[in-house]
Design a protein around this motif. Structure first.
Motif, PDB file in Angstrom:
ATOM      1  N   GLY A 171       0.824  -1.202   0.000  1.00 57.55           N
ATOM      2  CA  GLY A 171       0.000   0.000   0.000  1.00 57.55           C
ATOM      3  C   GLY A 171       0.853   1.245   0.000  1.00 57.55           C
ATOM      4  N   SER A 172       1.870   1.240   0.822  1.00 60.41           N
ATOM      5  CA  SER A 172       2.791   2.361   0.890  1.00 60.41           C
ATOM      6  C   SER A 172       3.553   2.519  -0.409  1.00 60.41           C
ATOM      7  CB  SER A 172       3.762   2.140   2.050  1.00 60.41           C
ATOM      8  OG  SER A 172       4.858   2.977   1.914  1.00 60.41           O
ATOM      9  N   ALA A 173       3.972   1.399  -0.982  1.00 60.64           N
ATOM     10  CA  ALA A 173       4.754   1.454  -2.212  1.00 60.64           C
ATOM     11  C   ALA A 173       3.965   2.134  -3.323  1.00 60.64           C
ATOM     12  CB  ALA A 173       5.148   0.040  -2.627  1.00 60.64           C
ATOM     13  N   THR A 189       3.351  13.883   3.423  1.00 62.20           N
ATOM     14  CA  THR A 189       3.412  13.681   4.864  1.00 62.20           C
ATOM     15  C   THR A 189       4.862  13.481   5.287  1.00 62.20           C
ATOM     16  OG1 THR A 189       1.250  12.606   4.842  1.00 62.20           O
ATOM     17  CG2 THR A 189       2.612  12.279   6.791  1.00 62.20           C
ATOM     18  N   ALA A 190       5.240  14.121   6.383  1.00 62.11           N
ATOM     19  CA  ALA A 190       6.561  13.914   6.975  1.00 62.11           C
ATOM     20  C   ALA A 190       6.370  13.398   8.391  1.00 62.11           C
ATOM     21  CB  ALA A 190       7.360  15.216   6.986  1.00 62.11           C
ATOM     22  N   GLY A 191       7.342  12.660   8.850  1.00 61.71           N
ATOM     23  CA  GLY A 191       7.286  12.118  10.199  1.00 61.71           C
ATOM     24  C   GLY A 191       8.421  12.627  11.050  1.00 61.71           C
ATOM     25  N   GLY A 245       3.610   5.606   3.855  1.00 60.25           N
ATOM     26  CA  GLY A 245       3.954   6.507   2.763  1.00 60.25           C
ATOM     27  C   GLY A 245       4.589   7.811   3.168  1.00 60.25           C
ATOM     28  N   VAL A 246       5.148   7.878   4.365  1.00 62.49           N
ATOM     29  CA  VAL A 246       5.832   9.105   4.777  1.00 62.49           C
ATOM     30  C   VAL A 246       7.030   9.336   3.870  1.00 62.49           C
ATOM     31  CG1 VAL A 246       7.223  10.107   6.622  1.00 62.49           C
ATOM     32  CG2 VAL A 246       5.045   9.018   7.159  1.00 62.49           C
TER      33      VAL A 246
END
Length: 339
Positions: free
Chosen positions: A57-59, A69-71, A123-124
């Protein structure tokens, strides 16, 4: 001309097969690692690293470029220092229409690793991390997989990662000079483990200043290691200081939360501040100047620290840069008394 087919992205089933566990076990390692035995967890993590596994999903989201989005992973978001840093990050990200995902590692490498995997799965696109250990190889690997990484509140030990930090040796040295100028020749230092970079640097800064001023750190400095860098740690450390036969006349604290515990303990013991014990904190968080006895503290530019870290993360050229801010000693009544 021959072409090479792109390598198929590893799936969670591939990880399970290589680690010889079920898909459910892999899912638990990613999301609920406490449910998996250490030996099994290590085997699954080794397979994840070997296969360079990123959940599908993230890929898809990363390939589509639809996530902004950033973490940020800090040691403890409840610490006002990191709260202020996070606000600086958030303000800069808002300018670029990014959102922030924030987590605390609690200085636990396994907890940090779990959040790194979760952020990557969601997905960050960039991460600002206060590393819980001096080793940043896992963060270099993350960058190699296409996730931007900036070390936060740490100078980078490698030339592949950007960093934003404060000169903690200089800050601690300024505090030591201040205390010696006031006549203190025996100083307690409530500090955390030297595996934490700030703790090691602040200890080194105190030693530097005492030597510079002609004092023997072996006699002039009593360093007490506390298990938690908060008010409870400050309380336990101060109780040890008060129990010393040759009691120091000043206490330097590794941060303001620790100093809060120190002040609370001194008040309960009937020791006046600063005439019975001078106290210096570090960070100059919001409450430092609002206490019943306003706290002398080393001010760090927290908002600037976070803002600059986010700025580096958003740099379109992705240039690696090391940024160091200088701290400032703010003198208040906990060392000088009223007036």
């Amino acid at each position: 001309m021959t072409t090479t087919a792109p390598r198929r992205r590893a799936s969670i089933s591939d990880v399970a097969r290589q680690a010889k566990v079920s898909v459910g076990t892999v899912s638990n390692v990613l999301n609920r690692p406490d449910r998996v035995s250490p030996a099994t967890r290590e085997r699954v993590l080794a397979a994840i690293d070997d296969l360079v596994f990123v959940p599908n999903g993230s890929a898809r989201q990363l390939r589509a470029g639809t996530i902004t989005t950033a973490g940020a992973i800090v040691l403890d978001v409840s610490n006002p220092f990191f709260t202020d840093v996070a606000r600086g990050i958030e303000d800069r990200l808002e300018e670029a229409d990014y959102t922030l995902m924030l987590a605390s590692s609690d200085e636990n490498p396994e907890r940090e690793a779990r959040y790194l995997r979760l952020f990557e799965e969601h997905g960050v696109q960039g991460l600002m991390v206060v590393p819980s250990t001096p080793d940043v190889e896992h963060l270099e690997a993350l960058r190699a997989r296409g996730v931007r990484v900036v070390l936060l509140d740490r100078p980078s030990p490698v030339d592949t990662l950007s960093s934003v930090a404060v000169d903690d040796r200089a800050g601690a040295a300024a505090a030591a000079r201040h205390l010696v100028d006031l006549g203190h020749e025996r100083i307690a230092f409530l500090n955390g483990a030297h595996t934490i970079r700030q703790c090691a640097d602040r200890s080194a800064g105190l030693h530097d200043a005492l030597v510079e001023l002609g004092l023997d750190p072996g006699e002039a400095l009593v360093e007490i290691t506390i298990s938690t860098l908060n008010a409870d740690g400050g309380q336990s450390g101060t109780e040890q200081v008060l129990g010393l036969a040759d009691r120091p006349t000043a206490t330097m604290c590794v941060n303001d939360l620790t100093a809060l515990g120190a002040l609370r303990t001194l008040r309960a013991a009937g020791v006046p501040v600063p005439s019975g014990m001078a106290v210096v904190g570090y960070d100059d968080v919001t409450f430092a100047g609002e206490l019943a006895t306003p706290l002398t503290s080393v001010r760090q530019p927290t908002h600037q620290l976070g803002h600059r870290a986010a700025d580096l993360l958003l740099d379109p050229d992705d240039v690696v840069e090391q940024v160091t801010f200088q701290p400032e000693l703010v003198v208040r009544e906990s060392t000088t008394g009223v007036g």
